[in-house]
Structures are given as structure tokens and as C-alpha cells.
Design an enzyme around this catalytic site. Structure first.
Site, short mmCIF file in Angstrom:
data_model
loop_
_atom_site.label_atom_id
_atom_site.label_comp_id
_atom_site.label_asym_id
_atom_site.label_seq_id
_atom_site.Cartn_x
_atom_site.Cartn_y
_atom_site.Cartn_z
N GLU A 1 -11.75 -1.49 -7.37
CA GLU A 1 -10.79 -1.81 -6.31
C GLU A 1 -9.36 -1.50 -6.80
O GLU A 1 -8.76 -2.32 -7.52
CB GLU A 1 -10.86 -3.30 -5.95
CG GLU A 1 -12.21 -3.73 -5.41
CD GLU A 1 -12.09 -4.99 -4.55
OE1 GLU A 1 -12.51 -4.94 -3.39
OE2 GLU A 1 -11.55 -6.00 -5.03
N SER B 1 -9.20 -1.50 1.49
CA SER B 1 -8.95 -0.96 2.84
C SER B 1 -10.12 -0.17 3.42
O SER B 1 -9.93 0.80 4.15
CB SER B 1 -7.66 -0.12 2.86
OG SER B 1 -6.54 -0.94 2.58
N ASN C 1 -15.79 -9.87 1.28
CA ASN C 1 -15.08 -10.90 0.53
C ASN C 1 -14.09 -11.56 1.50
O ASN C 1 -13.11 -10.95 1.88
CB ASN C 1 -14.34 -10.25 -0.65
CG ASN C 1 -13.45 -11.22 -1.40
OD1 ASN C 1 -13.49 -12.44 -1.15
ND2 ASN C 1 -12.64 -10.70 -2.31
N HIS D 1 -11.83 -10.48 -9.67
CA HIS D 1 -11.05 -9.86 -8.59
C HIS D 1 -9.58 -9.77 -9.02
O HIS D 1 -9.07 -10.67 -9.69
CB HIS D 1 -11.19 -10.68 -7.30
CG HIS D 1 -10.68 -9.92 -6.11
ND1 HIS D 1 -9.33 -9.80 -5.84
CD2 HIS D 1 -11.32 -9.23 -5.15
CE1 HIS D 1 -9.19 -9.06 -4.75
NE2 HIS D 1 -10.38 -8.69 -4.31
N GLY E 1 -5.75 -4.37 1.08
CA GLY E 1 -5.00 -4.95 2.18
C GLY E 1 -3.81 -4.13 2.64
O GLY E 1 -2.95 -4.63 3.36
N GLU F 1 -6.96 -10.27 -7.48
CA GLU F 1 -6.12 -11.40 -7.04
C GLU F 1 -6.23 -12.56 -8.02
O GLU F 1 -5.25 -13.28 -8.26
CB GLU F 1 -6.51 -11.80 -5.60
CG GLU F 1 -5.99 -10.78 -4.60
CD GLU F 1 -6.82 -10.63 -3.34
OE1 GLU F 1 -7.64 -11.50 -3.04
OE2 GLU F 1 -6.64 -9.60 -2.66
N LYS G 1 -12.18 -14.04 0.94
CA LYS G 1 -10.97 -14.58 0.28
C LYS G 1 -10.68 -15.99 0.81
O LYS G 1 -11.62 -16.75 1.06
CB LYS G 1 -9.80 -13.59 0.46
CG LYS G 1 -10.20 -12.17 0.04
CD LYS G 1 -9.06 -11.20 -0.03
CE LYS G 1 -9.57 -9.84 -0.49
NZ LYS G 1 -8.52 -8.86 -0.68
P1 13P Z 1 -9.30 -5.21 1.93
O1 13P Z 1 -10.59 -4.60 2.43
O2 13P Z 1 -8.71 -6.21 2.86
O3 13P Z 1 -8.34 -4.14 1.49
O4 13P Z 1 -9.67 -6.05 0.61
C1 13P Z 1 -10.42 -5.47 -0.39
C2 13P Z 1 -10.80 -6.49 -1.37
O5 13P Z 1 -9.96 -6.99 -2.13
C3 13P Z 1 -12.19 -6.94 -1.40
O6 13P Z 1 -12.46 -7.72 -2.51
#
Ligand code: 13P
Length: 249
Positions: free
Chosen positions: A164, A209, A11, A94, A170, A96, A13
Site C-alpha cells: 500500500e 484508492s 479495511n 498498516h 485515500g 496508519e 478503519k
Molecule cells: P483507500 O482504499 O481508501 O485508499 O484505503 C486503502 C487502505 O489503506 C486499505 O488498508
């Protein structure tokens, strides 16, 4: 991973310009060399058509889709637009977007349905906050979130789930292998109640992560069927070791 085919999804983003297409073609080459693993990249909408042109056989997806077919929704993207650009799938729900755009479980279910109607496959995300984790009822809360976000027509041929934990995204923090295992088993059990035996075919990915260093341990958990990777999917150098871990898990 039982007999479910592993899926390693990246992803991107809000990252990625045409200057980064070389990373996509390098990752696509690794995917082509890994027939036992499904590999996909979910990239910004503006990059979908150029990425598909550069790597026509590779699985490219979008990161969000509107629940309506078309209409007065400034700034949003429809499933038909994603398909026309060459996307084969999309991420919905997601954390976010649930946080930044206040998306509800019902909206997430509607987005998944719309995507399916247009022929896209879907990764539906769920996960708990640190508060919920610390309160000790994460499995109950995330199972309820999953059931509320799952569209009626959910089936393993077009839908995968991604667990997740928000606090792991992150941050470099990852739940223990035991905690991942317990959550994935709980989600599988929740799925069984809703879709019966097909729950055993539905992929449940872990995200948060994931890196080349921890992928092998995470992917060897029985109910973990792949990974949804953020930061470590942005370059072939970081993403390829995760694909390799899936090949060997
Ligand atoms: P990270 O791998 O950067 O922690 O992000 C995970 C994520 O949100 C994938 O959708």
C-alpha cells in the site's frame, strides 16, 4: 494471478456501527456467490461479534492485535479476544498504525507471530512514502521493510502481504500499472530470498484508492493477487464491483 486464489479484503478503519451491519450482510451474500474469490472485511473490534452473528459464514477480521498474549496494555486488543469475538484474521502493520502509533517493523513481525499462534490469518502491510517514491528507490525500501516485518514462521497458508503506497491511500492517486507490476515482482523476489518456493504461493495484494473503475486493470497484473480496499469497501454498492472485477480478472 497465477494459481493463487484472489483475495479482496475491505479495511473499514475507524468506520462502522451496528447501523452498517446491512452492508456487511450484503457483501457477505456477494462473497457467497463468488466461490472463486476470497472476500474478507476487517472491521472495528466492537463490530466483530455482531457482524459474525449476522453473517456466520463470512470472513471477518480485526484491524490490529497486540504482540503480547495478555497483560497491562490499556486500550489494546489481544489475538485471543479477536478469536473469541469470531474474527478469523487480522491486519498488521498498516501505514496508519506505523505512523500514528509509531509501530516498528519488529513490532509488526511480533504482532503477526502472535496472531498466527492464536490461529488467525494475517495481512501484513508495507508501502513507501511519496518522498521515497520520488527519490526513485521505492522497490529497495519496501523490500527491506517487508523483510524486516516478516516473522520467521511466515508461510502462505496463513500470511498475505499488502503493498500500500502511503501516498495512494485515500487520495484517489494510484501508481501506474507498470509501477505496481514492478513493485509486486520486486516483493515476490524479496520473499523468495526469505521463504523460498512458498513465495510463489503467497498472496501479494495491492491497496491504495482501489475502486470499481480501476480494479480490473490492477487485478490483471501478474503478481497482484487481490486488493486491500479502504473507502470503497464501506458499502456493498462500491465493494461488489471490485469483487466482480476479481472474478473476471
Ligand atoms: P483507500 O482504499 O481508501 O485508499 O484505503 C486503502 C487502505 O489503506 C486499505 O488498508
Amino acid at each position: 494471478m497465477a494459481d493463487r486464489r484472489p483475495l479482496i479484503a475491505g479495511n473499514w478503519k475507524m468506520n462502522g456501527l451496528k447501523a452498517n451491519l446491512g452492508e456487511i450482510t450484503a457483501i457477505a451474500a456477494e462473497a457467497a456467490a463468488s466461490p472463486a474469490v476470497d472476500v474478507a472485511l476487517f472491521i472495528p473490534a466492537t463490530l466483530i461479534a455482531p457482524a459474525v452473528a449476522a453473517a456466520p459464514d463470512f470472513f471477518i477480521g480485526g484491524q490490529d492485535v497486540h504482540e503480547n498474549a495478555s497483560g497491562a496494555h490499556t486500550g489494546c486488543i489481544s489475538a485471543a479476544m479477536l478469536v473469541e469475538a469470531g474474527a478469523k484474521g487480522v491486519i498488521v502493520g498498516h501505514s496508519e498504525r506505523r505512523t500514528d502509533q509509531h509501530e516498528t517493523d519488529a513490532t509488526v513481525a511480533a504482532k503477526a507471530s502472535r496472531a498466527k499462534t492464536e490461529g488467525l490469518s494475517v495481512i501484513l502491510c508495507v508501502g513507501e512514502s511519496l518522498e521515497v517514491r520520488d527519490a526513485g528507490n521505492a522497490e529497495e525500501v519496501v523490500s527491506a521493510q517487508l523483510l524486516a516485518s516478516l516473522p520467521q514462521e511466515a508461510s502462505s497458508d496463513w500470511l498475505s502481504i499488502a503493498y500500500e503506497p502511503i501516498w495512494a491511500i485515500g487520495t484517489g492517486r494510484v501508481p501506474t500499472i507498470e509501477a505496481i507490476s514492478e513493485m509486486h515482482s520486486a516483493l515476490r523476489a524479496a520473499l523468495r530470498k526469505m521463504i523460498g518456493g512458498d513465495a510463489d504461493k503467497m498472496r501479494i495484494l495491492y491497496g491504495g484508492s482501489v475502486s470499481g473503475d480501476n480494479a480490473r486493470d490492477i487485478l490483471s497484473v501478474a503478481d497482484v493477487d487481490g486488493g486491500l480496499v479502504g473507502g470503497a469497501s464501506l458499502t456493498a454498492a462500491k465493494f461488489v464491483p471490485i469483487i466482480e472485477a476479481a472474478r473476471n480478472a
